[in-house]
Design an enzyme around this catalytic site. Structure first.
Site: not given
Ligand code: PDD
Length: 286
Positions: A33, A52, A101, A150, A182, A206
């Protein structure tokens, strides 16, 4: 009011949008996503999110549903149809519906599922949270080893959010082998003696699109940046802390595991980076 959402080529009222129970996103979390922010009706860093997405798909040998130009057109159409001034566009691609499945990936002729929807957040860049700052707790990082992809496997980050809520905090920073990886849905930073410290890129975190932009702006503003792991103790003794993500931009952190960071209020580096990020991103939005 019902939203118009996008599913596999169709723009539909949200009540009419469906995905199969055999979809691998549903059965196996076999999907990726992106979340792209919208400010003033325009997309923030669309090119970064599209790049990405392409990388996530390729790492999982998943077919791309369409090219970037078409993806941009769908994003814009949804922003337009739903009258989004400020908010987000959520995009998900899964390995599709093989009709049953099975752990093995389906044959190449199974089409990927592509779903997009908008979330309206009027005034999201003026969040009062940016004035107060976040309280975070630390939790062990027990996620899988490819956090650079992601994927929609968000159960542990959701649990982490709930652990934070139960502790009276806003979010959790995850810790592995003694160092912060993170936040549950954001990248983590500290500031010590004017130097911005954030974990280096690897398969353990990420590769945030907001992180890349913020580090670029920091370098342009002659700020010192060190990309390396840091501990919770080091963070608690820092002058400032903050997080970045597409939906929070740059957001100060003022407390970690009950210990106030610096003065316990949002610090000047986080404030300045938030200002620069919002200004530059709005100027380049498409
Ligand atoms: N999340 N680390 C993780 C685990 C994340 O899920 C996200 C983003 C980030 C930051 O990435 P970016 O700057 O590209 O948004 C870092 C999104 C916003 C979400 O899951 O809603």
């Amino acid at each position: 009011m019902s939203r118009i959402v996008y599913v596999n080529g169709a723009y539909l009222p949200e009540e009419e949008a469906t995905v199969s129970i055999f979809d691998r996103g549903f059965l196996m979390a076999d999907g990726v996503y992106e979340v792209t922010s919208v400010l003033g009706g325009k997309l923030i860093d669309f090119a970064g999110h599209a790049a990405r997405l392409a990388r996530s798909l390729s790492e999982l040998q998943m077919a791309a549903p369409c090219d970037d130009e078409e993806l941009l057109a769908i994003h814009r159409e949804l922003v337009e149809r739903n009258g989004i001034e400020d908010g987000m566009v959520y995009l998900q691609v899964t390995r599709g519906n093989p009709g049953d499945r099975d752990f093995a990936f389906p044959a190449d002729d199974v089409a990927p599922t592509l779903v997009l929807f908008t979330q309206s957040k009027p005034g999201m860049a003026e969040s009062p949270l940016a004035e107060r700052g976040l309280k975070v707790i630390s939790i062990p990082d027990v996620r899988w080893g490819r956090r650079d992809i992601k994927t929609v496997q968000l159960l542990y980050p959701s649990m982490g959010k709930m652990m934070a809520k139960a502790a009276g905090a806003d979010d959790a920073w995850m810790v592995e082998e003694g160092a912060v990886t993170e936040g549950t849905s954001n990248n983590a930073y500290i500031v010590k003696d004017g130097t911005i410290i954030t974990r280096h890129l690897s398969e353990e975190i990420l590769h945030g699109i907001t992180r890349a932009a913020v580090l670029r702006f920091a370098a342009e503003a002659q700020m010192q940046v060190e990309e390396r792991p840091f501990t919770i103790e080091e963070a608690q003794a820092a002058d400032e802390a903050f997080i970045t993500s597409a939906s929070m931009f740059v957001m100060p952190v003022v407390e970690i595991d009950g210990a106030a960071i610096g003065t316990g209020t949002p610090g000047p580096v986080a404030r300045r980076l938030r200002e620069i990020y919002l200004e530059e991103s709005r100027a380049k939005a498409v």
